[in-house]
Design an enzyme around this catalytic site. Structure first.
Site, PDB file in Angstrom:
ATOM      1  N   ASN A  13      80.637  49.222   0.383  1.00 14.36           N
ATOM      2  CA  ASN A  13      80.284  49.876   1.641  1.00 14.36           C
ATOM      3  C   ASN A  13      79.315  48.940   2.348  1.00 14.36           C
ATOM      4  OD1 ASN A  13      79.465  51.473   3.763  1.00 14.36           O
ATOM      5  ND2 ASN A  13      78.731  53.167   2.515  1.00 14.36           N
ATOM      6  N   ARG A  72      84.993  50.853   2.191  1.00 15.22           N
ATOM      7  CA  ARG A  72      84.782  51.986   3.085  1.00 15.22           C
ATOM      8  C   ARG A  72      84.736  51.464   4.520  1.00 15.22           C
ATOM      9  NH1 ARG A  72      79.441  55.024   5.080  1.00 15.22           N
ATOM     10  NH2 ARG A  72      80.447  56.770   6.115  1.00 15.22           N
ATOM     11  N   LEU A 190      76.399  67.963   4.180  1.00 16.32           N
ATOM     12  CA  LEU A 190      75.058  68.003   4.751  1.00 16.32           C
ATOM     13  C   LEU A 190      74.190  66.921   4.110  1.00 16.32           C
ATOM     14  CD1 LEU A 190      74.461  71.879   4.692  1.00 16.32           C
ATOM     15  CD2 LEU A 190      75.578  70.499   6.469  1.00 16.32           C
ATOM     16  N   ARG A 222      69.976  62.642  14.423  1.00 21.26           N
ATOM     17  CA  ARG A 222      70.931  62.781  15.520  1.00 21.26           C
ATOM     18  C   ARG A 222      70.893  64.198  16.076  1.00 21.26           C
ATOM     19  NH1 ARG A 222      75.580  60.531  11.806  1.00 21.26           N
ATOM     20  NH2 ARG A 222      74.983  58.338  11.645  1.00 21.26           N
ATOM     21  N   ASP A 263      63.623  63.892   6.440  1.00 23.22           N
ATOM     22  CA  ASP A 263      63.844  64.383   5.085  1.00 23.22           C
ATOM     23  C   ASP A 263      63.529  65.877   5.040  1.00 23.22           C
ATOM     24  OD1 ASP A 263      63.518  65.063   2.280  1.00 23.22           O
ATOM     25  OD2 ASP A 263      63.373  62.914   1.866  1.00 23.22           O
ATOM     26  N   MET A 264      64.517  66.670   4.622  1.00 25.83           N
ATOM     27  CA  MET A 264      64.342  68.122   4.634  1.00 25.83           C
ATOM     28  C   MET A 264      63.227  68.588   3.706  1.00 25.83           C
ATOM     29  SD  MET A 264      65.709  70.469   6.484  1.00 25.83           S
ATOM     30  CE  MET A 264      67.381  69.969   6.934  1.00 25.83           C
ATOM     31  N   GLY A 311      73.635  65.181   0.155  1.00 25.89           N
ATOM     32  CA  GLY A 311      72.239  65.274  -0.272  1.00 25.89           C
ATOM     33  C   GLY A 311      71.569  66.599  -0.019  1.00 25.89           C
ATOM     34  N   VAL A 312      71.639  67.109   1.208  1.00 23.57           N
ATOM     35  CA  VAL A 312      71.038  68.407   1.517  1.00 23.57           C
ATOM     36  C   VAL A 312      71.871  69.534   0.930  1.00 23.57           C
ATOM     37  CG1 VAL A 312      70.343  69.980   3.375  1.00 23.57           C
ATOM     38  CG2 VAL A 312      69.950  67.510   3.616  1.00 23.57           C
ATOM     39  N   GLU A 314      73.767  69.661  -1.645  1.00 22.32           N
ATOM     40  CA  GLU A 314      73.718  69.768  -3.108  1.00 22.32           C
ATOM     41  C   GLU A 314      72.335  70.137  -3.627  1.00 22.32           C
ATOM     42  OE1 GLU A 314      75.197  66.040  -4.669  1.00 22.32           O
ATOM     43  OE2 GLU A 314      76.833  66.042  -3.207  1.00 22.32           O
ATOM     44  N   ASN A 315      71.297  69.806  -2.858  1.00 22.27           N
ATOM     45  CA  ASN A 315      69.941  69.898  -3.408  1.00 22.27           C
ATOM     46  C   ASN A 315      69.025  70.911  -2.743  1.00 22.27           C
ATOM     47  OD1 ASN A 315      70.247  67.713  -5.351  1.00 22.27           O
ATOM     48  ND2 ASN A 315      70.323  66.354  -3.571  1.00 22.27           N
ATOM     49  N   GLU A 365      82.179  59.931  -2.998  1.00 24.61           N
ATOM     50  CA  GLU A 365      83.028  59.169  -2.098  1.00 24.61           C
ATOM     51  C   GLU A 365      83.496  57.855  -2.715  1.00 24.61           C
ATOM     52  OE1 GLU A 365      81.759  59.732   2.320  1.00 24.61           O
ATOM     53  OE2 GLU A 365      79.934  59.895   1.123  1.00 24.61           O
TER      54      GLU A 365
END
Length: 378
Positions: A13, A72, A190, A222, A263-264, A311-312, A314-315, A365
């Site tokens: 990638n 990719r 997400l 974004r 970062d959430m 990332g979001v 799953e976590n 992926e």
């Protein structure tokens, strides 16, 4: 004729200044090796750094056993609807599509060129983020502008994260022990970038990202969907030029623009500390997800499953439950105990009585690219 998915793939990638890589033996779940080369100024040197790393004793990789190099590629336009073996003509076509993905395709092309030179005797395959969405109907991918202008400039909904959406929707059908052709699934990818897909009968019928990855859900930096007239207003009222607005929308908006953090986890900390701005930002984020769930449920004519991934997805158990709370009348019920915590493996988080199953399925992926690349040359 059966398709052979067994082989060893080097998955690359390549960005403008980095190369992520993974070596995948498709007969094994875990990757043989993975890594990241950063601050790349010359992709030939970057690929050599990848080779040097994988050639070190103890890497667990024998490069002489590679079956294929899988690449990719973010933007495949309308030309590429499936994984494609790369030759000079394909490489040139990917380069021409840079006009639609100026932040991504140039880096991909530089990496492809360098990797083809480094591995001239191994087939190279391009796997496109957009390919999964080539099944969208004309009504789903078209914008309401002059069709001649749209055709001339390639303006249509392409969608992105297709490899991820395809992977987790297929995995969901497997986990449900159902034929994918029978299922209606909404997949929610997400991460720092975020997108939603409506998948019916195993194929995508709608997706939230559009001509570019800017549209749809709120993301790390974004805007997601926004009134296009905001562009005109910012130009006329604030004196911003197109490049400045592009930078604002893509790099300084979303959760970063709303809270100062992309970062959430930082957003949740702000909320715990009493930040009103962070609380509103999270409400905007989850409200947008909920809206797409309702919209796609209507487009699908019903719903069998929802999948959270990336990332979001799953976590972050808070995002998951807040995105679906209030949809119980639609048959969507989350079990708080099942939902709690990060999920490193596929997990059912809906209640036993929920008409719609809700899953967290880690995306992979690189493995999906490896499988498609190996199958393309078998």
């Amino acid at each position: 004729m059966s398709v052979n998915y067994n082989g060893i793939a080097l998955v690359l990638n390549c960005g403008s200044s980095s190369i992520k890589y993974q070596v995948v033996d498709t007969t094994q779940e875990e990757a043989l090796a993975s890594g990241l080369v950063e601050r790349v100024t010359d992709h030939n040197e970057g690929v050599r750094a990848v080779i040097e790393s994988l050639s070190e004793p103890g890497s667990g990789v024998d490069l002489s056993q590679l079956t294929v190099v899988g690449h990719r590629v973010v933007q495949g336009g309308a030309e590429f609807s499936a994984p494609t073996i790369i030759d000079d003509e394909v490489e040139e076509a990917i380069a021409k599509l840079s006009v639609l993905a100026p932040l991504h395709n140039p880096g991909h092309v530089a990496g492809i060129s360098a990797a083809r030179a480094a591995f001239p005797d191994i087939p190279h395959v391009a796997v496109f983020d957009t390919a999964f969405h080539q099944t969208l109907s004309e009504a789903a991918y078209s914008y309401a502008i002059d069709p001649h202008i749209a055709a001339e400039h390639g303006i249509r909904r392409y969608g992105f994260h297709g490899t991820s959406h395809g992977h987790v929707s297929a995995k969901c059908a497997e986990l449900m022990d159902r034929d994918p052709k029978e299922l209606r699934i909404i997949t929610l990818h997400l991460g720092n970038g975020a997108s939603a897909d409506a998948v019916k009968g195993g194929v995508a019928i709608d997706t939230s990202m559009g001509l570019t990855p800017l549209d749809g859900l709120v993301m790390g930096s974004r805007t997601g969907a926004i009134d296009p007239a905001v562009v005109f207003h910012l130009h006329r009222a604030a004196g911003l030029d197109i490049d400045e607005i592009d930078d604002l929308f893509n790099k300084r908006s979303g959760m970063l623009g709303l809270t100062g953090h992309s970062d959430m986890r930082d957003v949740h900390t702000m909320i715990e500390e009493g930040s009103h701005e962070a609380r509103v930002a999270l409400d905007i984020y989850t409200r947008r997800i909920k809206g797409y769930v309702g919209q796609y449920m209507a487009q699908l004519g019903g719903l069998d499953a929802i999948v959270f991934t990336a990332g979001v997805g799953e976590n972050d158990d808070i995002v998951r439950i807040e995105s679906l709370t209030g949809l119980e009348e639609l048959g969507i019920e989350i079990d708080a105990e099942r939902n709690a915590g990060r999920k490193k493996q596929a997990t059912l988080i809906s209640t036993d009585t929920s008409r719609v199953q809700v899953w967290v399925i880690p995306t992979n992926e690189e493995r999906a690219i490896a499988l498609q690349s190996v199958a393309s040359v078998s």
